[in-house]
Enzyme design. Structure first.
Site, PDB file in Angstrom:
ATOM      1  N   CYS A  59      35.892  60.519 105.043  1.00  0.00           N
ATOM      2  CA  CYS A  59      37.134  60.615 105.831  1.00  0.00           C
ATOM      3  C   CYS A  59      36.916  60.142 107.267  1.00  0.00           C
ATOM      4  CB  CYS A  59      37.684  62.038 105.868  1.00  0.00           C
ATOM      5  SG  CYS A  59      38.266  62.642 104.308  1.00  0.00           S
ATOM      6  N   ASN A  60      35.941  59.286 107.490  1.00  0.00           N
ATOM      7  CA  ASN A  60      35.680  58.811 108.856  1.00  0.00           C
ATOM      8  C   ASN A  60      35.565  57.291 108.815  1.00  0.00           C
ATOM      9  OD1 ASN A  60      34.608  58.139 111.382  1.00  0.00           O
ATOM     10  ND2 ASN A  60      33.514  60.068 111.559  1.00  0.00           N
TER      11      ASN A  60
END
Ligand SMILES: Cc1ncc(COP(=O)(O)O)c(C=O)c1O
Length: 477
Positions: free
Chosen positions: A393-394
């Site tokens: 999620c980055n």
């Protein structure tokens, strides 16, 4: 973490290391309170912390010992809940050395919920700016949609260099002369990089508010809000002590909360409201941000969890994680194929200077090609090793790690095709892999956890052709 501790003389191991030995109490604790970890190699503390038996026992004892009603009423079961909720707020403020006059605790479901509260209510406008570091979790990146919708300028500051840090000059340039909101993580959930807390004062001096995402930082680092004074701090408590899930917090300066404009009201948030008159007045305190009934049966578990961590000592946890991270990095760097080529490429700092216990890497085959992260996910799972794979999620840290150019990422043709098929999208970007592998350490990580991972990598991929049969197409990035 300091650079001075970051070396392993030939033949040295954690077993012969005085600093590691000074954290031995954690091994006793693991044997007594974390028996559910037996047999597991749990290396996903950035995903979630682990709970002690004592936390679960305390929860059961509390619920079996008393009746707790919906808070905020005068009746005895309600007041019993209110008292525990308020005690937990106070414990959180003490944990962060935050004065109750300056800071408030808003309970949320998780760190994401805290980010959303700020994003949807921050007074973005045409003259203001949202500055985001490239290294941010998507729950923070999403704030840009609120900013854009209200005409604010959105400026990203990419990570650079082998360490995947954000150069301070770039950050200063991005802040510019406008005012607005700076958002960045105290610790990257991708590379473990710890971004400078001094940026808070820097941004304040330029008239900015600061949202410091502390979700990946606080499980193994002391955060002193009295000293650093960020405006908004999202936290998820399950990341700190494993239990309960479903409780997070927005710890916020009262003055900053007062600048937010909530887009609605709900049960629990108002001082007064009229159905016929069509008006409402929000509560004057932090409860204006707590929509509906709080998770009043779990919030007191946070008070217990904080006491648990304080009894162990956050500095002890920090020391264990720092020394073990150093060992993990050392062992990964030493993994070699027979002819001497490295088996692992680490993304982010190679040492423990200004970094936490999250280590992202890819496995390389003997010809130096990245082994598809889906192979590692499948094989580690089969071996009982809990690591994570993907981009966590980055996307900004991932784009930096894989050196994808902004031009390629803005190419509409690539994007359109990528929307249809993620594997094709990765091909179009010339990516050898859909992401990295992440091993992260925490509270009761030990040498055996690290050694099990390292041995597994050596035995499974050292001088072997990885088995790519039966991999499923990627569905999300
Ligand atoms: C740095 C960081 N920020 C925010 C989040 C979001 O946390 P949650 O999913 O608990 O809301 C995470 C979760 O992994 C994280 O690591």
């Amino acid at each position: 973490m300091s650079a001075s501790t970051d070396s392993w003389a030939a033949g040295a191991t954690p077993g012969t290391d005085a600093e590691y030995a000074s954290t031995g109490r954690l091994d006793e604790l693991r044997a007594a309170e974390y028996r559910h970890l037996d047999g597991q190699a749990y290396l996903d503390y950035t995903g979630a912390g682990v709970a002690a038996d004592a936390q679960i026992r305390a929860h059961a004892r509390r619920l079996a010992g008393h009746c707790y009603g919906n808070p905020h009423s005068e009746n005895p079961t309600s007041s019993a809940s209110t008292e525990l909720v308020e005690r937990t707020r106070a414990a959180i403020l003490r944990f962060f050395n935050a004065s109750p006059d300056e800071y408030a605790v808003v309970f949320t479901a998780n760190a994401t919920g805290a980010c959303r509260l700020v994003g949807e209510a921050y007074p973005f406008g045409r003259g203001s700016r949202l500055v985001l570091t490239g290294d941010n979790h998507n729950s923070v990146n999403g704030i840009r949609e609120f900013a854009r919708a209200r005409g604010a300028q959105v400026v990203g500051v990419p990570v650079r260099g082998a360490d995947l840090r954000v150069p301070e000059d770039d950050l200063r340039g991005a802040l510019g002369r406008r005012r607005g909101l700076l958002v960045y993580p105290a610790q990257s959930n991708f590379t473990g990089v710890q971004h400078p807390l001094e940026w808070i004062a820097l941004a304040h001096a330029r008239g900015y508010d600061v949202l410091l995402d502390a979700a990946a930082f606080v499980p193994a680092n002391r955060l002193d809000l009295g000293r650093t004074r960020p405006d908004f701090v999202p936290v998820s408590w399950y990341k700190v002590f494993g239990y309960p899930t479903g409780v997070g917090a927005l710890v916020a300066r009262r003055a900053a909360l007062a600048r937010l404009r909530r887009p609605w009201f709900a049960g629990g948030t108002i001082q007064a409201v009229s159905a016929l008159g069509g008006w409402h007045v929000l509560a004057r305190d932090e409860t204006a941000f707590e929509d509906g009934t709080l998770n009043f049966l779990s919030i007191p578990d946070v008070e217990f969890g904080i006491r648990w961590i304080e009894d162990i000592g956050i500095d002890l946890i920090h020391r264990r994680v720092a020394r073990l991270t150093s060992w993990l990095l050392h062992r990964l760097a030493g993994l070699r194929h027979a002819e001497g080529s490295p088996m692992v490429r680490v993304y982010g700092p190679a040492g423990t200077d200004r970094r936490g216990g999250t280590v992202a890497f890819n496995v390389l085959d003997s010809r130096g090609r990245i082994v598809d992260e889906r192979i590692i996910a499948r094989d580690t799972a089969a071996a009982g090793i809990s690591v994570r794979t993907g981009c966590f999620c980055n996307p900004g840290a991932g784009e930096g790690a894989f050196r994808i150019s902004e031009r390629a990422l803005r190419d509409r043709r690539t994007l359109r095709r990528g929307m249809r098929n993620l594997d094709e999208y990765l091909d179009l970007l010339h990516l050898p892999s859909g992401g990295a592998v992440r091993a992260s350490l925490g509270l009761v990580s030990n040498v055996a956890d690290v050694e099990r991972l390292v041995r597994f990598l050596q035995e499974t991929y050292g001088d072997r052709e990885p088995d790519a049969r039966g991999l499923r197409p990627r569905e999300r990035c």
